[in-house]
Enzyme design. Structure first.
Site, PDB file in Angstrom:
ATOM      1  N   ALA A 167       0.816  -1.208   0.000  1.00 43.01           N
ATOM      2  CA  ALA A 167       0.000   0.000   0.000  1.00 43.01           C
ATOM      3  C   ALA A 167       0.858   1.270   0.000  1.00 43.01           C
ATOM      4  O   ALA A 167       0.747   2.125  -0.890  1.00 43.01           O
ATOM      5  CB  ALA A 167      -0.941  -0.014   1.196  1.00 43.01           C
ATOM      6  N   GLY A 187       4.302   1.473  -0.166  1.00 44.44           N
ATOM      7  CA  GLY A 187       5.341   1.389  -1.182  1.00 44.44           C
ATOM      8  C   GLY A 187       4.807   1.683  -2.575  1.00 44.44           C
ATOM      9  O   GLY A 187       5.460   2.369  -3.374  1.00 44.44           O
ATOM     10  N   ASN A 216       7.065   1.759  10.616  1.00 50.22           N
ATOM     11  CA  ASN A 216       6.558   2.216  11.909  1.00 50.22           C
ATOM     12  C   ASN A 216       7.474   1.742  13.040  1.00 50.22           C
ATOM     13  O   ASN A 216       8.279   0.833  12.872  1.00 50.22           O
ATOM     14  CB  ASN A 216       5.144   1.675  12.144  1.00 50.22           C
ATOM     15  CG  ASN A 216       4.116   2.352  11.252  1.00 50.22           C
ATOM     16  OD1 ASN A 216       4.214   3.547  10.968  1.00 50.22           O
ATOM     17  ND2 ASN A 216       3.126   1.602  10.809  1.00 50.22           N
ATOM     18  N   LYS A 267       4.382   9.588  16.921  1.00 51.51           N
ATOM     19  CA  LYS A 267       3.600   8.552  16.243  1.00 51.51           C
ATOM     20  C   LYS A 267       3.607   7.249  17.041  1.00 51.51           C
ATOM     21  O   LYS A 267       2.584   6.578  17.170  1.00 51.51           O
ATOM     22  CB  LYS A 267       4.136   8.306  14.832  1.00 51.51           C
ATOM     23  CG  LYS A 267       3.249   7.338  14.057  1.00 51.51           C
ATOM     24  CD  LYS A 267       3.620   7.205  12.609  1.00 51.51           C
ATOM     25  CE  LYS A 267       2.614   6.284  11.922  1.00 51.51           C
ATOM     26  NZ  LYS A 267       2.998   5.964  10.537  1.00 51.51           N
ATOM     27  N   SER A 289      -3.378  -0.714  12.379  1.00 53.22           N
ATOM     28  CA  SER A 289      -2.838  -1.803  11.550  1.00 53.22           C
ATOM     29  C   SER A 289      -2.697  -3.122  12.301  1.00 53.22           C
ATOM     30  O   SER A 289      -2.867  -4.195  11.715  1.00 53.22           O
ATOM     31  CB  SER A 289      -1.476  -1.392  10.988  1.00 53.22           C
ATOM     32  OG  SER A 289      -0.558  -1.111  12.038  1.00 53.22           O
ATOM     33  N   GLU A 322       2.605  -7.052  13.872  1.00 56.83           N
ATOM     34  CA  GLU A 322       3.723  -6.121  14.025  1.00 56.83           C
ATOM     35  C   GLU A 322       3.799  -5.682  15.488  1.00 56.83           C
ATOM     36  O   GLU A 322       3.360  -4.598  15.853  1.00 56.83           O
ATOM     37  CB  GLU A 322       3.530  -4.913  13.104  1.00 56.83           C
ATOM     38  CG  GLU A 322       4.759  -4.046  12.963  1.00 56.83           C
ATOM     39  CD  GLU A 322       4.568  -2.936  11.949  1.00 56.83           C
ATOM     40  OE1 GLU A 322       5.594  -2.410  11.484  1.00 56.83           O
ATOM     41  OE2 GLU A 322       3.421  -2.591  11.637  1.00 56.83           O
TER      42      GLU A 322
END
Length: 340
Positions: A10, A12, A102, A206, A275, A287
């Site tokens: 997405a 990239g 991230n 973030k 995510s 992740e």
């Protein structure tokens, strides 16, 4: 200018189309149906009601692409160490590596000058065995904080949801020629690409949300607004952010907003799930380490207590293990790559 996007999902894919619009010589490394669709019909970006298709060199074999000026890493951070040696054909003497990821990036403590034992070291949770640190070398890295939201509704198609900012920065805070050139290319492609001397501050702002909202949403299935509307969950998020802030400040980060302002910024987005919850729902590897374990590793190395983060992280890891979506990787032994 030769730019390879390694991992053209997405984000990239969004970068690939934008850089192609700017006139860069863009190539992508991808796999599966998404790769096949790009090879057959190009890469399509849907944004603001418009649709644009670019013919971009796409392959699953980096050896076909040769040395690049910039390599932008679009894979999720936890997936990179195991495949780091596949980047070899893309790297020349002066190639710059841009991890668009991230969490705390593998290069974070290079030129950081925090005055702690972490300076000029890697985090095992972010880079097991120092795989990226040893192979790329931290002097190659330019930092990038990713803000856009995109998805891949079908192979070969990127759907832009919101945001267009990719904040950039050198690890040493300098305004280098390579940093300016990358920023100018992204801006020419229709993106915002501010250059920040204190990029690490934005990384922590973030990460503040990633290490708190992401685990709670992953565990409960709740969207951010629902989490914020529940008093007990909101207090938990507050406690987790307070602990994260203490860790960040211990390595020199400055937080320009309050915890309540950061919580409000997340919970005002109605219906959004982060995510990590999407990983659960789609059955993808979670992740966890770059977003959560990295903060806890810094805390342990510096003797900072993080009881709320510890408890939620334990639940999150167990959830991932039970679902078969998380397996703490062993050290990845990678030889130091000789310079070209």
């Amino acid at each position: 200018m030769r730019v390879c996007i390694f991992g053209a999902g997405a984000i990239g894919g969004y970068l690939a189309v934008s850089l192609a619009k700017a006139g860069a010589d863009v190539s992508v490394v991808a796999r599966g149906p998404h790769l096949a669709a790009m090879q057959a019909s190009g890469l399509t970006l849907r944004k603001d009601g418009d649709e644009q298709t670019c013919r971009i060199r796409a392959t699953d074999d980096p050896r076909q692409l040769g040395e690049q000026d910039y390599v932008i890493v679009g894979m999720k951070a936890h997936a990179v160490p195991a495949v780091v040696e596949r980047f070899e054909p893309l790297l020349g003497k002066d190639t710059t590596v841009v991890p668009a990821v991230n969490g705390l990036p593998w290069w974070y403590f290079h030129a950081a000058k925090t005055g702690t034992v972490l300076d000029e070291t890697w985090l095992e949770s972010a880079d097991p065995g120092g795989a990226q640190w040893k192979f790329f070398g931290p002097e190659r890295a330019i930092g990038c904080v990713v803000y856009p939201a995109c998805d891949v509704p079908e192979p070969g198609v990127i759907n832009h949801v919101s945001g267009d900012r990719f904040t950039l920065g050198e690890p040493d805070g300098s305004d280098s020629a390579r940093l300016r050139l990358l920023s100018e290319m992204l801006i020419a492609g229709g993106l915002r690409a501010p250059r920040k001397a204190r990029l690490r501050d934005e990384i922590w702002i973030k990460l503040w949300g990633n290490c708190s909202f992401n685990p709670v949403s992953a565990l409960t299935g709740a969207s951010l607004d629902v989490i914020g509307a529940d008093d007990a969950c909101r207090r938990l998020i507050h406690d987790m952010m307070a602990e994260c802030k203490a860790v960040g400040e211990a390595v020199g980060a400055r937080f320009g907003v309050t915890i309540e302002q950061r919580i409000k910024g997340g919970t005002d987005i109605v219906g959004h799930k982060p995510s990590t919850r999407h990983d659960v729902e789609l059955g993808r590897p979670m992740e966890i380490d770059p977003l959560v374990s990295s903060v806890l590793e810094v805390a342990r190395r510096l003797g900072i207590a993080t009881p709320s983060l510890d408890s939620v992280a334990a639940l999150l890891r167990l959830q991932g293990q039970v679902l078969g979506l998380y397996d703490r990787r062993p050290r990845v032994e990678v030889a130091i790559r000789p310079q070209s």
